[in-house]
Design a protein around this motif. Sequence first.
Motif, PDB file in Angstrom:
ATOM      1  N   GLY A   1     -88.773 -61.606 -33.624  1.00  9.13           N
ATOM      2  CA  GLY A   1     -88.098 -61.487 -32.348  1.00  9.13           C
ATOM      3  C   GLY A   1     -86.603 -61.293 -32.512  1.00  9.13           C
ATOM      4  O   GLY A   1     -86.137 -60.718 -33.496  1.00  9.13           O
ATOM      5  N   GLU A   2     -85.837 -61.772 -31.521  1.00  9.47           N
ATOM      6  CA  GLU A   2     -84.386 -61.637 -31.541  1.00  9.47           C
ATOM      7  C   GLU A   2     -83.751 -62.737 -32.382  1.00  9.47           C
ATOM      8  O   GLU A   2     -84.162 -63.892 -32.319  1.00  9.47           O
ATOM      9  CB  GLU A   2     -83.830 -61.711 -30.115  1.00  9.47           C
ATOM     10  CG  GLU A   2     -84.231 -60.556 -29.229  1.00  9.47           C
ATOM     11  CD  GLU A   2     -83.547 -60.621 -27.877  1.00  9.47           C
ATOM     12  OE1 GLU A   2     -82.406 -61.163 -27.823  1.00  9.47           O
ATOM     13  OE2 GLU A   2     -84.131 -60.164 -26.891  1.00  9.47           O
ATOM     14  N   GLY A   8     -83.512 -72.191 -36.402  1.00 12.26           N
ATOM     15  CA  GLY A   8     -84.193 -72.548 -35.175  1.00 12.26           C
ATOM     16  C   GLY A   8     -84.908 -71.338 -34.606  1.00 12.26           C
ATOM     17  O   GLY A   8     -84.701 -70.195 -35.035  1.00 12.26           O
ATOM     18  N   SER A   9     -85.789 -71.565 -33.631  1.00 11.83           N
ATOM     19  CA  SER A   9     -86.557 -70.487 -32.988  1.00 11.83           C
ATOM     20  C   SER A   9     -87.390 -69.704 -33.994  1.00 11.83           C
ATOM     21  O   SER A   9     -87.646 -68.504 -33.807  1.00 11.83           O
ATOM     22  CB  SER A   9     -85.633 -69.529 -32.225  1.00 11.83           C
ATOM     23  OG  SER A   9     -84.869 -70.230 -31.261  1.00 11.83           O
ATOM     24  N   GLY A  10     -87.793 -70.362 -35.075  1.00 15.29           N
ATOM     25  CA  GLY A  10     -88.632 -69.708 -36.071  1.00 15.29           C
ATOM     26  C   GLY A  10     -87.891 -68.831 -37.052  1.00 15.29           C
ATOM     27  O   GLY A  10     -88.523 -68.144 -37.868  1.00 15.29           O
ATOM     28  N   GLY A  49     -87.380 -63.779 -39.451  1.00 12.31           N
ATOM     29  CA  GLY A  49     -88.008 -64.422 -38.312  1.00 12.31           C
ATOM     30  C   GLY A  49     -88.619 -63.349 -37.428  1.00 12.31           C
ATOM     31  O   GLY A  49     -88.547 -62.152 -37.737  1.00 12.31           O
ATOM     32  N   SER A 105     -82.954 -73.360 -41.846  1.00  9.89           N
ATOM     33  CA  SER A 105     -83.511 -72.862 -40.592  1.00  9.89           C
ATOM     34  C   SER A 105     -82.414 -72.616 -39.570  1.00  9.89           C
ATOM     35  O   SER A 105     -81.443 -73.372 -39.479  1.00  9.89           O
ATOM     36  CB  SER A 105     -84.516 -73.878 -40.035  1.00  9.89           C
ATOM     37  OG  SER A 105     -84.937 -73.509 -38.728  1.00  9.89           O
ATOM     38  N   PRO A 114     -81.411 -65.625 -33.157  1.00 15.58           N
ATOM     39  CA  PRO A 114     -80.774 -66.587 -32.245  1.00 15.58           C
ATOM     40  C   PRO A 114     -79.268 -66.377 -32.146  1.00 15.58           C
ATOM     41  O   PRO A 114     -78.613 -65.983 -33.109  1.00 15.58           O
ATOM     42  CB  PRO A 114     -81.093 -67.952 -32.895  1.00 15.58           C
ATOM     43  CG  PRO A 114     -82.292 -67.704 -33.741  1.00 15.58           C
ATOM     44  CD  PRO A 114     -82.155 -66.296 -34.236  1.00 15.58           C
TER      45      PRO A 114
END
Length: 255
Positions: free
Chosen positions: A63-64, A43-45, A61, A41, A66
């Motif tokens: 979105g943007e 993080g942030s999905g 994932g 992972s 990380p």
Amino acid sequence: MKKSIKIFVSALLLASMSLTAVPAAFPAAETASAASTESGSLGSGFKWKWEADSGTLTLTGRGEIPENLSRLPEIPEGGVKTLVIGKNVTDASVLTSVFQEIKPTEAFIVEEGNQYLSASGGGLYSADGKTLISYAAGVPDIVIPDGVEAVGPYAFLDCLPDSIILPESVTALDPDTFSAMGECGPVGIVIPESVESIGYRASKADVYMFQPFFFYMREGEMRCTWSSAGDHVPMLRRGHRPHPLHLLHHQRGNL
């Protein structure tokens, strides 16, 4: 007789040792194979998968991506051959600041269904293909396809090209488009007539690592310009420009 028995017993012992050693080799091979693929992972999905055998890194994932990629496994410099970007990644602009770690040497792949990004050959583009975001670092002769209208900042970060040819459709170049390329020596860059100003300012590091020479046609003549450290590339004048292959042949003969 006793000697024969000893020989027979010794043979049995050797045979039993070889039989017990053979099965132990198979789990070791399976372990090595499993170790060539890792995942985790960010993080942030977001999740990552690293396939060491093929040099493929996959980021998925929503979105943007990380900014902090410290959770990635230790990947040797230049180890990523292909970067796969998931279908729900919406913005890759942040990647220009971290490509030193994960920029591929051969190609980008964008999963089918992504509405924000696309990939073709060694390039990563906006979904409509009109903006070049980044290019794979190990391609020697970079030819941007027709239809691309803009080239973003640090698009050629860490690239080691012999030449870069931009299509006639390009109208906008970010001032940092050609900044921070790798240590590759002189690079011939063919600029289309549609571009009037490059806006590029060479840093001392750029001049040391590589020296970009810009080739263009104005007033029926092929011209060449470049930037010294700290200076902007001079404004380009309007004029006719022949087939880019003609320019490329000429530039290679003079660099």
